[in-house]
Design a protein around this motif. Sequence first.
Motif, PDB file in Angstrom:
ATOM      1  N   ASP A  52       9.547 -15.368  -8.999  1.00 55.71           N
ATOM      2  CA  ASP A  52      10.278 -14.155  -9.058  1.00 55.71           C
ATOM      3  C   ASP A  52       9.897 -12.838  -8.090  1.00 55.71           C
ATOM      4  OD1 ASP A  52       7.952 -13.365 -10.230  1.00 55.71           O
ATOM      5  OD2 ASP A  52       8.726 -13.425 -12.196  1.00 55.71           O
ATOM      6  N   ALA A  53      10.343 -11.919  -8.664  1.00 55.49           N
ATOM      7  CA  ALA A  53      10.182 -10.711  -7.734  1.00 55.49           C
ATOM      8  C   ALA A  53       8.618 -10.459  -7.598  1.00 55.49           C
ATOM      9  CB  ALA A  53      10.736  -9.545  -8.516  1.00 55.49           C
ATOM     10  N   ARG A  54       7.674 -10.992  -8.181  1.00 51.76           N
ATOM     11  CA  ARG A  54       6.209 -10.863  -8.090  1.00 51.76           C
ATOM     12  C   ARG A  54       5.974 -11.407  -6.699  1.00 51.76           C
ATOM     13  NH1 ARG A  54       4.010 -13.290 -13.534  1.00 51.76           N
ATOM     14  NH2 ARG A  54       5.512 -14.674 -12.864  1.00 51.76           N
ATOM     15  N   VAL A  55       6.300 -12.482  -6.147  1.00 47.78           N
ATOM     16  CA  VAL A  55       5.801 -13.253  -4.973  1.00 47.78           C
ATOM     17  C   VAL A  55       6.361 -12.039  -3.726  1.00 47.78           C
ATOM     18  CG1 VAL A  55       6.462 -15.155  -3.435  1.00 47.78           C
ATOM     19  CG2 VAL A  55       6.269 -15.360  -6.018  1.00 47.78           C
ATOM     20  N   PRO A  56       7.574 -11.650  -3.525  1.00 48.96           N
ATOM     21  CA  PRO A  56       7.773 -10.885  -2.418  1.00 48.96           C
ATOM     22  C   PRO A  56       6.966  -9.475  -2.480  1.00 48.96           C
ATOM     23  CG  PRO A  56       9.782 -11.549  -3.261  1.00 48.96           C
ATOM     24  CD  PRO A  56       8.709 -12.095  -4.160  1.00 48.96           C
ATOM     25  N   ALA A  57       6.671  -9.020  -3.759  1.00 54.59           N
ATOM     26  CA  ALA A  57       5.942  -7.895  -3.812  1.00 54.59           C
ATOM     27  C   ALA A  57       4.262  -8.161  -3.506  1.00 54.59           C
ATOM     28  CB  ALA A  57       5.853  -7.328  -5.370  1.00 54.59           C
ATOM     29  N   VAL A  58       3.898  -9.391  -3.817  1.00 52.15           N
ATOM     30  CA  VAL A  58       2.681  -9.512  -3.314  1.00 52.15           C
ATOM     31  C   VAL A  58       2.599  -9.773  -1.911  1.00 52.15           C
ATOM     32  CG1 VAL A  58       0.656 -11.398  -3.404  1.00 52.15           C
ATOM     33  CG2 VAL A  58       2.006 -10.427  -5.573  1.00 52.15           C
ATOM     34  N   LEU A  59       3.329 -10.324  -1.408  1.00 47.62           N
ATOM     35  CA  LEU A  59       3.558 -10.640   0.223  1.00 47.62           C
ATOM     36  C   LEU A  59       3.709  -9.078   1.018  1.00 47.62           C
ATOM     37  CD1 LEU A  59       5.934 -13.762   0.609  1.00 47.62           C
ATOM     38  CD2 LEU A  59       3.404 -13.860   0.777  1.00 47.62           C
ATOM     39  N   VAL A  60       4.451  -8.383   0.348  1.00 45.19           N
ATOM     40  CA  VAL A  60       4.506  -6.959   0.743  1.00 45.19           C
ATOM     41  C   VAL A  60       2.850  -6.104   0.883  1.00 45.19           C
ATOM     42  CG1 VAL A  60       5.379  -4.536   0.785  1.00 45.19           C
ATOM     43  CG2 VAL A  60       6.855  -6.359   0.487  1.00 45.19           C
ATOM     44  N   ALA A  61       2.328  -6.647  -0.117  1.00 44.75           N
ATOM     45  CA  ALA A  61       1.092  -5.717  -0.615  1.00 44.75           C
ATOM     46  C   ALA A  61       0.159  -6.464   0.307  1.00 44.75           C
ATOM     47  CB  ALA A  61       0.577  -5.982  -2.052  1.00 44.75           C
ATOM     48  N   ALA A  62      -0.081  -7.701   0.646  1.00 43.29           N
ATOM     49  CA  ALA A  62      -0.745  -8.186   1.483  1.00 43.29           C
ATOM     50  C   ALA A  62      -0.724  -7.869   2.900  1.00 43.29           C
ATOM     51  CB  ALA A  62      -0.650  -9.966   1.388  1.00 43.29           C
ATOM     52  N   GLY A  63       0.729  -7.862   3.109  1.00 42.50           N
ATOM     53  CA  GLY A  63       1.117  -7.304   4.686  1.00 42.50           C
ATOM     54  C   GLY A  63       0.443  -5.649   4.849  1.00 42.50           C
ATOM     55  N   LEU A  64       0.812  -4.937   4.022  1.00 44.54           N
ATOM     56  CA  LEU A  64       0.196  -3.520   3.933  1.00 44.54           C
ATOM     57  C   LEU A  64      -1.341  -3.549   4.019  1.00 44.54           C
ATOM     58  CD1 LEU A  64       2.962  -1.677   1.756  1.00 44.54           C
ATOM     59  CD2 LEU A  64       2.563  -1.699   4.282  1.00 44.54           C
ATOM     60  N   LEU A  65      -2.016  -4.436   3.153  1.00 46.89           N
ATOM     61  CA  LEU A  65      -3.497  -4.267   3.103  1.00 46.89           C
ATOM     62  C   LEU A  65      -3.902  -4.876   4.448  1.00 46.89           C
ATOM     63  CD1 LEU A  65      -4.310  -5.641  -0.163  1.00 46.89           C
ATOM     64  CD2 LEU A  65      -4.871  -3.593   0.624  1.00 46.89           C
ATOM     65  N   ALA A  66      -3.280  -5.894   5.104  1.00 46.55           N
ATOM     66  CA  ALA A  66      -3.818  -6.203   6.517  1.00 46.55           C
ATOM     67  C   ALA A  66      -3.585  -5.276   7.881  1.00 46.55           C
ATOM     68  CB  ALA A  66      -2.822  -7.356   6.834  1.00 46.55           C
ATOM     69  N   LEU A  67      -2.674  -4.405   7.442  1.00 51.14           N
ATOM     70  CA  LEU A  67      -2.263  -3.090   8.299  1.00 51.14           C
ATOM     71  C   LEU A  67      -3.472  -1.962   8.118  1.00 51.14           C
ATOM     72  CD1 LEU A  67       1.618  -3.195   8.438  1.00 51.14           C
ATOM     73  CD2 LEU A  67      -0.188  -3.989  10.325  1.00 51.14           C
ATOM     74  N   ARG A  68      -4.049  -2.286   6.972  1.00 44.90           N
ATOM     75  CA  ARG A  68      -5.123  -1.231   6.313  1.00 44.90           C
ATOM     76  C   ARG A  68      -4.583   0.120   5.965  1.00 44.90           C
ATOM     77  NH1 ARG A  68      -9.979  -3.460   7.165  1.00 44.90           N
ATOM     78  NH2 ARG A  68     -10.335  -4.626   9.003  1.00 44.90           N
ATOM     79  N   ALA A  69      -3.330  -0.177   5.079  1.00 46.11           N
ATOM     80  CA  ALA A  69      -2.670   1.012   4.651  1.00 46.11           C
ATOM     81  C   ALA A  69      -3.598   1.406   3.283  1.00 46.11           C
ATOM     82  CB  ALA A  69      -1.105   0.717   3.882  1.00 46.11           C
ATOM     83  N   PRO A  70      -3.422   2.697   3.111  1.00 41.81           N
ATOM     84  CA  PRO A  70      -4.196   3.414   1.610  1.00 41.81           C
ATOM     85  C   PRO A  70      -3.613   2.439   0.461  1.00 41.81           C
ATOM     86  CG  PRO A  70      -3.374   5.134   2.892  1.00 41.81           C
ATOM     87  CD  PRO A  70      -2.669   3.970   3.424  1.00 41.81           C
ATOM     88  N   PHE A  71      -4.614   2.399  -0.591  1.00 45.86           N
ATOM     89  CA  PHE A  71      -4.710   1.366  -1.769  1.00 45.86           C
ATOM     90  C   PHE A  71      -3.311   1.755  -2.568  1.00 45.86           C
ATOM     91  CE2 PHE A  71      -5.345   0.035  -6.105  1.00 45.86           C
ATOM     92  CZ  PHE A  71      -5.262  -1.364  -5.767  1.00 45.86           C
ATOM     93  N   LEU A  72      -3.096   3.286  -2.696  1.00 43.51           N
ATOM     94  CA  LEU A  72      -1.967   3.751  -3.492  1.00 43.51           C
ATOM     95  C   LEU A  72      -0.673   3.340  -2.931  1.00 43.51           C
ATOM     96  CD1 LEU A  72      -3.339   7.055  -4.757  1.00 43.51           C
ATOM     97  CD2 LEU A  72      -3.087   5.151  -6.052  1.00 43.51           C
ATOM     98  N   VAL A  73      -0.533   3.404  -1.618  1.00 39.53           N
ATOM     99  CA  VAL A  73       0.792   3.040  -0.670  1.00 39.53           C
ATOM    100  C   VAL A  73       0.989   1.605  -0.935  1.00 39.53           C
ATOM    101  CG1 VAL A  73       1.535   2.794   1.441  1.00 39.53           C
ATOM    102  CG2 VAL A  73       0.059   5.004   0.803  1.00 39.53           C
ATOM    103  N   VAL A  74      -0.105   0.682  -0.989  1.00 36.42           N
ATOM    104  CA  VAL A  74       0.007  -0.697  -1.208  1.00 36.42           C
ATOM    105  C   VAL A  74       0.714  -0.965  -2.851  1.00 36.42           C
ATOM    106  CG1 VAL A  74      -1.138  -2.823  -1.491  1.00 36.42           C
ATOM    107  CG2 VAL A  74      -1.658  -1.271   0.626  1.00 36.42           C
ATOM    108  N   VAL A  75       0.216  -0.344  -3.587  1.00 36.31           N
ATOM    109  CA  VAL A  75       0.448  -0.626  -4.965  1.00 36.31           C
ATOM    110  C   VAL A  75       1.986   0.213  -5.085  1.00 36.31           C
ATOM    111  CG1 VAL A  75       0.208   0.133  -7.186  1.00 36.31           C
ATOM    112  CG2 VAL A  75      -1.843  -0.582  -5.831  1.00 36.31           C
TER     113      VAL A  75
END
Length: 104
Positions: free
Chosen positions: A64-87
Amino acid sequence: MTLWTAVLVASVICVAWKTAGYLVPPKMLEAPRPARIADLLTVALLAALVAVQTLGAGQAVVVDARVPAVLVAAGLLALRAPFLVVVAAAAVVAALLRLWGWAA
């Protein structure tokens, strides 16, 4: 076995396990192999928790919608975005997908 009996048994087992951990000699824990296993075990447990929370719904696997959300979060973490931005970004992605009716 009642619920309280199970809770008490689990509590005793946890205390015994923790006590056993204190009895292990520090020299044994400082060896390279146990240290590496402990590091890898932590990563594996966290990955399993993320997978279960993302794909699990009771006894079923749900995409469901959680899968793309986790993929976006993983991508942002790979780009070293701040944690609050990722969430925040993951929450926005999931909210928009649910708003558009892609997945409940």
